[in-house]
Design a protein around this motif. Structure first.
Motif, PDB file in Angstrom:
ATOM      1  N   LYS A  78       0.783  -1.326  -0.164  1.00 29.40           N
ATOM      2  CA  LYS A  78      -0.125  -0.074   0.146  1.00 29.40           C
ATOM      3  C   LYS A  78       0.726   1.313   0.010  1.00 29.40           C
ATOM      4  CE  LYS A  78      -3.858   2.028   2.512  1.00 29.40           C
ATOM      5  NZ  LYS A  78      -4.569   2.153   3.807  1.00 29.40           N
ATOM      6  N   ASP A  79       1.941   1.425   0.741  1.00 24.52           N
ATOM      7  CA  ASP A  79       2.646   2.340   0.934  1.00 24.52           C
ATOM      8  C   ASP A  79       3.431   2.584  -0.355  1.00 24.52           C
ATOM      9  OD1 ASP A  79       1.947   3.381   3.564  1.00 24.52           O
ATOM     10  OD2 ASP A  79       3.577   2.243   4.465  1.00 24.52           O
ATOM     11  N   PHE A  80       4.004   1.478  -0.941  1.00 24.29           N
ATOM     12  CA  PHE A  80       4.765   1.543  -2.047  1.00 24.29           C
ATOM     13  C   PHE A  80       3.905   2.406  -3.513  1.00 24.29           C
ATOM     14  CE2 PHE A  80       7.181   0.085  -5.951  1.00 24.29           C
ATOM     15  CZ  PHE A  80       8.275   0.235  -5.664  1.00 24.29           C
ATOM     16  N   LYS A  81       2.700   1.712  -3.312  1.00 17.77           N
ATOM     17  CA  LYS A  81       1.626   2.472  -4.253  1.00 17.77           C
ATOM     18  C   LYS A  81       1.551   3.832  -4.186  1.00 17.77           C
ATOM     19  CE  LYS A  81      -0.958  -1.869  -5.519  1.00 17.77           C
ATOM     20  NZ  LYS A  81      -2.358  -2.410  -5.159  1.00 17.77           N
ATOM     21  N   VAL A  82       1.410   4.346  -2.951  1.00 18.30           N
ATOM     22  CA  VAL A  82       1.323   5.805  -2.720  1.00 18.30           C
ATOM     23  C   VAL A  82       2.561   6.483  -3.137  1.00 18.30           C
ATOM     24  CG1 VAL A  82       0.970   7.479  -0.953  1.00 18.30           C
ATOM     25  CG2 VAL A  82      -0.217   5.408  -0.658  1.00 18.30           C
ATOM     26  N   TYR A  83       3.888   5.651  -2.763  1.00 20.71           N
ATOM     27  CA  TYR A  83       5.198   6.313  -3.197  1.00 20.71           C
ATOM     28  C   TYR A  83       5.129   6.483  -4.701  1.00 20.71           C
ATOM     29  CZ  TYR A  83      10.003   6.004  -4.919  1.00 20.71           C
ATOM     30  OH  TYR A  83      11.209   6.118  -5.362  1.00 20.71           O
ATOM     31  N   GLU A  84       4.807   5.462  -5.475  1.00 20.90           N
ATOM     32  CA  GLU A  84       5.032   5.378  -6.879  1.00 20.90           C
ATOM     33  C   GLU A  84       3.840   6.714  -7.507  1.00 20.90           C
ATOM     34  OE1 GLU A  84       3.870   1.424  -8.454  1.00 20.90           O
ATOM     35  OE2 GLU A  84       6.033   1.316  -8.855  1.00 20.90           O
ATOM     36  N   LYS A  85       2.686   6.521  -6.944  1.00 19.16           N
ATOM     37  CA  LYS A  85       1.654   7.776  -7.201  1.00 19.16           C
ATOM     38  C   LYS A  85       2.462   9.057  -6.936  1.00 19.16           C
ATOM     39  CE  LYS A  85      -2.886   9.486  -6.539  1.00 19.16           C
ATOM     40  NZ  LYS A  85      -4.309   9.390  -5.376  1.00 19.16           N
ATOM     41  N   THR A  86       2.897   9.275  -5.698  1.00 18.54           N
ATOM     42  CA  THR A  86       3.476  10.755  -5.465  1.00 18.54           C
ATOM     43  C   THR A  86       4.505  10.924  -6.494  1.00 18.54           C
ATOM     44  OG1 THR A  86       2.933  10.150  -3.369  1.00 18.54           O
ATOM     45  CG2 THR A  86       4.057  12.411  -3.563  1.00 18.54           C
ATOM     46  N   GLN A  87       5.479   9.857  -6.638  1.00 19.82           N
ATOM     47  CA  GLN A  87       6.496  10.185  -7.528  1.00 19.82           C
ATOM     48  C   GLN A  87       6.109  10.706  -9.094  1.00 19.82           C
ATOM     49  OE1 GLN A  87       9.355  10.599  -5.591  1.00 19.82           O
ATOM     50  NE2 GLN A  87      10.206   9.694  -7.259  1.00 19.82           N
ATOM     51  N   ASN A  88       5.012   9.709  -9.560  1.00 22.62           N
ATOM     52  CA  ASN A  88       4.575  10.290 -10.894  1.00 22.62           C
ATOM     53  C   ASN A  88       3.984  11.640 -10.869  1.00 22.62           C
ATOM     54  OD1 ASN A  88       5.046   7.635 -12.085  1.00 22.62           O
ATOM     55  ND2 ASN A  88       3.038   6.928 -11.261  1.00 22.62           N
ATOM     56  N   GLU A  89       3.513  11.920  -9.789  1.00 21.65           N
ATOM     57  CA  GLU A  89       2.850  13.398  -9.583  1.00 21.65           C
ATOM     58  C   GLU A  89       4.026  14.386  -9.514  1.00 21.65           C
ATOM     59  OE1 GLU A  89       0.562  13.912  -6.054  1.00 21.65           O
ATOM     60  OE2 GLU A  89      -1.037  12.431  -7.090  1.00 21.65           O
ATOM     61  N   ILE A  90       5.158  14.186  -8.932  1.00 24.33           N
ATOM     62  CA  ILE A  90       6.409  15.090  -8.851  1.00 24.33           C
ATOM     63  C   ILE A  90       7.013  14.875  -9.945  1.00 24.33           C
ATOM     64  CG2 ILE A  90       8.759  15.203  -7.916  1.00 24.33           C
ATOM     65  CD1 ILE A  90       7.578  13.963  -5.225  1.00 24.33           C
ATOM     66  N   TYR A  91       7.237  13.652 -10.785  1.00 23.49           N
ATOM     67  CA  TYR A  91       7.820  13.814 -12.089  1.00 23.49           C
ATOM     68  C   TYR A  91       7.239  14.544 -13.315  1.00 23.49           C
ATOM     69  CZ  TYR A  91       9.720  11.865 -16.355  1.00 23.49           C
ATOM     70  OH  TYR A  91      10.425  11.745 -17.645  1.00 23.49           O
ATOM     71  N   THR A  92       5.724  14.477 -13.047  1.00 21.31           N
ATOM     72  CA  THR A  92       4.825  15.270 -14.052  1.00 21.31           C
ATOM     73  C   THR A  92       5.191  16.825 -13.653  1.00 21.31           C
ATOM     74  OG1 THR A  92       3.119  13.371 -14.058  1.00 21.31           O
ATOM     75  CG2 THR A  92       2.532  15.608 -15.007  1.00 21.31           C
ATOM     76  N   GLU A  93       5.106  17.134 -12.666  1.00 19.77           N
ATOM     77  CA  GLU A  93       5.172  18.535 -12.221  1.00 19.77           C
ATOM     78  C   GLU A  93       6.655  19.052 -12.493  1.00 19.77           C
ATOM     79  OE1 GLU A  93       5.238  21.024  -8.007  1.00 19.77           O
ATOM     80  OE2 GLU A  93       3.866  19.421  -8.218  1.00 19.77           O
ATOM     81  N   LYS A  94       7.583  18.092 -12.134  1.00 19.62           N
ATOM     82  CA  LYS A  94       9.090  18.528 -12.581  1.00 19.62           C
ATOM     83  C   LYS A  94       9.200  18.604 -14.190  1.00 19.62           C
ATOM     84  CE  LYS A  94      13.735  17.148 -11.622  1.00 19.62           C
ATOM     85  NZ  LYS A  94      14.562  16.192 -11.110  1.00 19.62           N
ATOM     86  N   LYS A  95       8.485  17.762 -14.847  1.00 18.15           N
ATOM     87  CA  LYS A  95       8.653  17.775 -16.399  1.00 18.15           C
ATOM     88  C   LYS A  95       7.845  18.978 -16.761  1.00 18.15           C
ATOM     89  CE  LYS A  95      11.346  14.612 -17.446  1.00 18.15           C
ATOM     90  NZ  LYS A  95      12.758  14.952 -18.263  1.00 18.15           N
ATOM     91  N   SER A  96       6.770  19.410 -16.300  1.00 17.88           N
ATOM     92  CA  SER A  96       6.018  20.578 -16.732  1.00 17.88           C
ATOM     93  C   SER A  96       6.783  21.962 -16.371  1.00 17.88           C
ATOM     94  CB  SER A  96       4.494  20.497 -15.894  1.00 17.88           C
ATOM     95  OG  SER A  96       3.985  21.775 -16.363  1.00 17.88           O
ATOM     96  N   LYS A  97       7.610  22.032 -15.316  1.00 17.72           N
ATOM     97  CA  LYS A  97       8.196  22.982 -14.798  1.00 17.72           C
ATOM     98  C   LYS A  97       9.427  23.080 -15.971  1.00 17.72           C
ATOM     99  CE  LYS A  97       7.356  23.960 -10.139  1.00 17.72           C
ATOM    100  NZ  LYS A  97       7.950  23.824  -8.894  1.00 17.72           N
ATOM    101  N   GLU A  98       9.959  21.768 -16.226  1.00 18.18           N
ATOM    102  CA  GLU A  98      11.162  21.957 -17.136  1.00 18.18           C
ATOM    103  C   GLU A  98      10.717  22.399 -18.499  1.00 18.18           C
ATOM    104  OE1 GLU A  98      15.021  21.405 -18.442  1.00 18.18           O
ATOM    105  OE2 GLU A  98      14.331  21.388 -16.325  1.00 18.18           O
ATOM    106  N   ILE A  99       9.557  21.889 -19.009  1.00 17.72           N
ATOM    107  CA  ILE A  99       8.969  22.395 -20.441  1.00 17.72           C
ATOM    108  C   ILE A  99       8.896  23.865 -20.481  1.00 17.72           C
ATOM    109  CG2 ILE A  99       6.785  22.287 -21.943  1.00 17.72           C
ATOM    110  CD1 ILE A  99       6.770  19.370 -20.898  1.00 17.72           C
ATOM    111  N   ILE A 100       8.075  24.327 -19.286  1.00 17.40           N
ATOM    112  CA  ILE A 100       8.024  25.749 -19.027  1.00 17.40           C
ATOM    113  C   ILE A 100       9.189  26.716 -19.304  1.00 17.40           C
ATOM    114  CG2 ILE A 100       7.151  27.575 -17.547  1.00 17.40           C
ATOM    115  CD1 ILE A 100       4.999  25.692 -16.522  1.00 17.40           C
ATOM    116  N   ARG A 101      10.202  26.003 -18.423  1.00 19.72           N
ATOM    117  CA  ARG A 101      11.491  26.599 -18.321  1.00 19.72           C
ATOM    118  C   ARG A 101      12.287  26.727 -19.629  1.00 19.72           C
ATOM    119  NH1 ARG A 101      16.585  25.790 -18.460  1.00 19.72           N
ATOM    120  NH2 ARG A 101      16.455  23.598 -18.801  1.00 19.72           N
ATOM    121  N   ILE A 102      11.977  25.713 -20.565  1.00 23.44           N
ATOM    122  CA  ILE A 102      12.767  25.541 -21.970  1.00 23.44           C
ATOM    123  C   ILE A 102      11.924  26.385 -22.636  1.00 23.44           C
ATOM    124  CG2 ILE A 102      12.650  23.881 -23.833  1.00 23.44           C
ATOM    125  CD1 ILE A 102      13.389  21.466 -21.905  1.00 23.44           C
ATOM    126  N   GLU A 103      10.540  26.366 -22.614  1.00 28.88           N
ATOM    127  CA  GLU A 103       9.852  27.478 -23.436  1.00 28.88           C
ATOM    128  C   GLU A 103      10.417  28.836 -23.139  1.00 28.88           C
ATOM    129  OE1 GLU A 103       5.874  26.603 -22.489  1.00 28.88           O
ATOM    130  OE2 GLU A 103       5.667  24.919 -23.998  1.00 28.88           O
TER     131      GLU A 103
END
Length: 558
Positions: free
Chosen positions: A307-332
């Motif tokens: 259960k904890d590992f699934k929450v970890y994966e979900k949170t990591q995906n959110e962080i990754y998406t947010e990070k990539k979104s910021k990176e895209i904005i930064r590149i743009e």
């Protein structure tokens, strides 16, 4: 249902009002209004900007632009304030991931601080530039600016020096140069301890524990790290710094996990997750979930571990998406900045080409300009000649106008003299009128004596007085006429405001205007005092005056 809607609207309006009535915001706005000079006003505007910085970045940025415009009109050396504005705009651009724009603003601030030799602010802006490069993973340039801030800190500004050492330590740790990282971190901790900068000191403790954990394994001693971490937790509990507190609890969980104290490790991860969730620090929360998953696995609680590992994966995906979104904005943003820079360069080249062409055209046009100049001189001669004739004509007309004006002034002077004469006549007639009224009273007394055969009064004497009285009546008529002449403006205003007044009303108003009493008016008009009272009563109605208003005051005010 209606009651609930009304309650909701009341609460919403109250909340809106309470937001608008933020005491701190009101205090800042009042300080701006009460500022005695330009410098103090700008200082208060910068305080207001700091207030908005933690609440609304758009308002903060907009206010900085407004202050920058205001600085063009102030009457003092505003360079220090300009530097602060560029520094703050650099911070805002960095938060928005607009790194090129941020660097541009930081460099503008740096140029100003170098010009005015403000070492403290120069240290701070170099530190900000170093951080900016670290955000872009350009650790070499980041270290260069951290070292620059240390190099110029010769006074020294001790606490700021400690911060520079701590940031440089972090820079070396990212580059996995652990010896250099520990070297500068120890320097930072020593300075923080000397200067009693407790928050910075205990924050550097967290950094020290983190670097140590990266180098130690299960067989090493963790006693010093546990002691240091517990001291840090105790300090930040009293200060209420939840970010540092959650990081310290996670470090304690990691240490206990390595020491195979899985129950304690799970306990500390629970605390880390709870605090990280409160302050919305997803990366801390995510790592804590991963550690708790491993602790549950070691404790044999596989369901909880999964259960904890699934929450970890979900949170990591959110962080990754947010990070990539910021990176895209930064590149743009970086691309937009590069395009703008390229566009400016192309524009500069074009402007240079235009300048060359204009120079060639200027050479070719010299002869043509010479010819035009000659034609212009000829035209100017004829224009000046025509203007001179026009000026002479206007001058002649002006002289004629001045003569007429002088004649008008003379006529006005004569009229003023006539008015003065009229005033003197009225004053004389008023005096004679008083005598006339006294004479009438004397006649009445003599007639009463004659009827009673008292004294030496004779009918012949009374007739003589009556003849004189007729002469006085003629003077009274003249007085009325002169009063009308002198009160022309008053009568005009009275008739315009109250066209329904009779001749008698107007005459009574004229007498009131010059200050005659009721008895004097009744004698002048050869009527009874009651008749004058009745006339005054009717006048108040016609003039639409209330019972409290004075007829005399109203007429004298016209």
């Amino acid at each position: 249902m209606k009651k609930l809607i009304c309650l909701f609207l009341i609460l919403a309006s109250w909340f809106s009002f309470s937001q608008e009535e933020d005491p701190k915001l009101l205090e800042l706005k009042e300080a701006i209004q009460n500022a005695d000079n330009d410098s103090l006003k700008i200082v208060n505007y910068l305080r207001l900007n700091k207030y908005y910085h933690f609440r609304d970045l758009n308002k903060a940025d907009s206010l900085l632009s407004k202050i920058l415009v205001m600085l063009d009109t102030v009457n003092y050396d505003s360079r220090i304030h300009r530097g602060q504005i560029f520094d703050r705009r650099g911070v805002i651009s960095r938060i928005r991931s607009n790194y090129p724009e941020s660097l541009l603003n930081y460099n503008k601030a740096k140029d100003i601080y170098e010009e005015i030799k403000d070492t403290n602010k120069l240290i701070n802006v170099n530190t900000n530039i170093g951080n900016l490069y670290d955000y872009q993973y350009d650790y070499v340039n980041g270290a260069k600016y951290f070292k620059k801030s240390i190099e110029i800190n010769t006074i020294p500004f001790k606490e700021q020096l400690g911060v520079s050492y701590r940031l440089l330590a972090g820079n070396y740790n990212h580059r996995e140069m652990r010896d250099s990282a520990f070297y500068y971190l120890k320097k930072a901790r020593r300075i923080f301890k000397e200067t009693k900068a407790d928050v910075e000191y205990f924050a550097s403790n967290i950094q020290f524990v983190r670097y140590s954990l990266e180098d130690l394994d299960e067989n090493d001693s963790y006693d010093d790290l546990i002691k240091m971490t517990k001291q840090t937790i105790s300090f930040f509990k009293t200060k209420g710094h939840k970010h540092y507190l959650s990081e310290s609890y996670r470090d304690l969980a990691v240490i206990n996990f390595r020491l195979k104290n899985y129950t304690l490790a799970k306990k500390y991860t629970d605390t880390t997750i709870a605090i990280a969730n409160q302050i919305e620090k997803k990366h801390l929360e995510s790592r804590a979930y991963k550690l708790r998953s491993r602790a549950n696995e070691r404790l044999g609680k596989f369901k909880n571990a999964l259960k904890d590992f699934k929450v970890y994966e979900k949170t990591q995906n959110e962080i990754y998406t947010e990070k990539k979104s910021k990176e895209i904005i930064r590149i743009e943003v970086a691309n937009e900045f590069a395009k703008k820079k390229m566009k400016d360069s192309i524009l500069f080249v074009k402007q240079k080409e235009i300048l060359v062409l204009e120079k060639d055209k200027a050479l070719a046009q010299n002869k043509f300009i010479g010819l035009l100049s000659f034609i212009g001189l000829v035209i100017t001669f004829f224009v000046i000649r025509g203007l001179r004739k026009k000026w002479l004509k206007e001058r002649k007309l002006g002289e004629q106008f001045e003569r007429k004006l002088k004649q008008s002034d003379e006529k006005i002077s004569v009229l003023n003299s006539e008015v003065a004469t009229k005033k003197e006549e009225v004053n004389q007639l008023l005096t004679e009128t008083v005598i006339h009224l006294n004479t009438k009273e004397k006649l009445a007394e003599n007639l009463a004596k004659l009827s009673k055969e008292e004294g030496d009064v004779t009918l012949k004497g009374i007739i003589a007085d009556l003849k004189a009285d007729k002469l006085e009546d003629a003077k009274i008529l003249m007085l009325k006429k002169n009063i009308e002449t002198l009160n022309y403006d008053f009568l005009k205003s009275l008739k315009s405001s109250h066209p329904n007044l009779t001749k008698t009303d107007i005459e009574v108003c004229s007498f009131i205007k010059i200050g005659l009493s009721r008895k004097e008016i009744s004698n002048l008009r050869n009527t009874s005092l009651d008749a004058i009272k009745s006339t005054r009563f009717r006048l108040k109605k016609k003039l639409q005056l209330s019972a409290d208003q004075s007829l005399d005051d109203y007429i004298k005010s016209l």
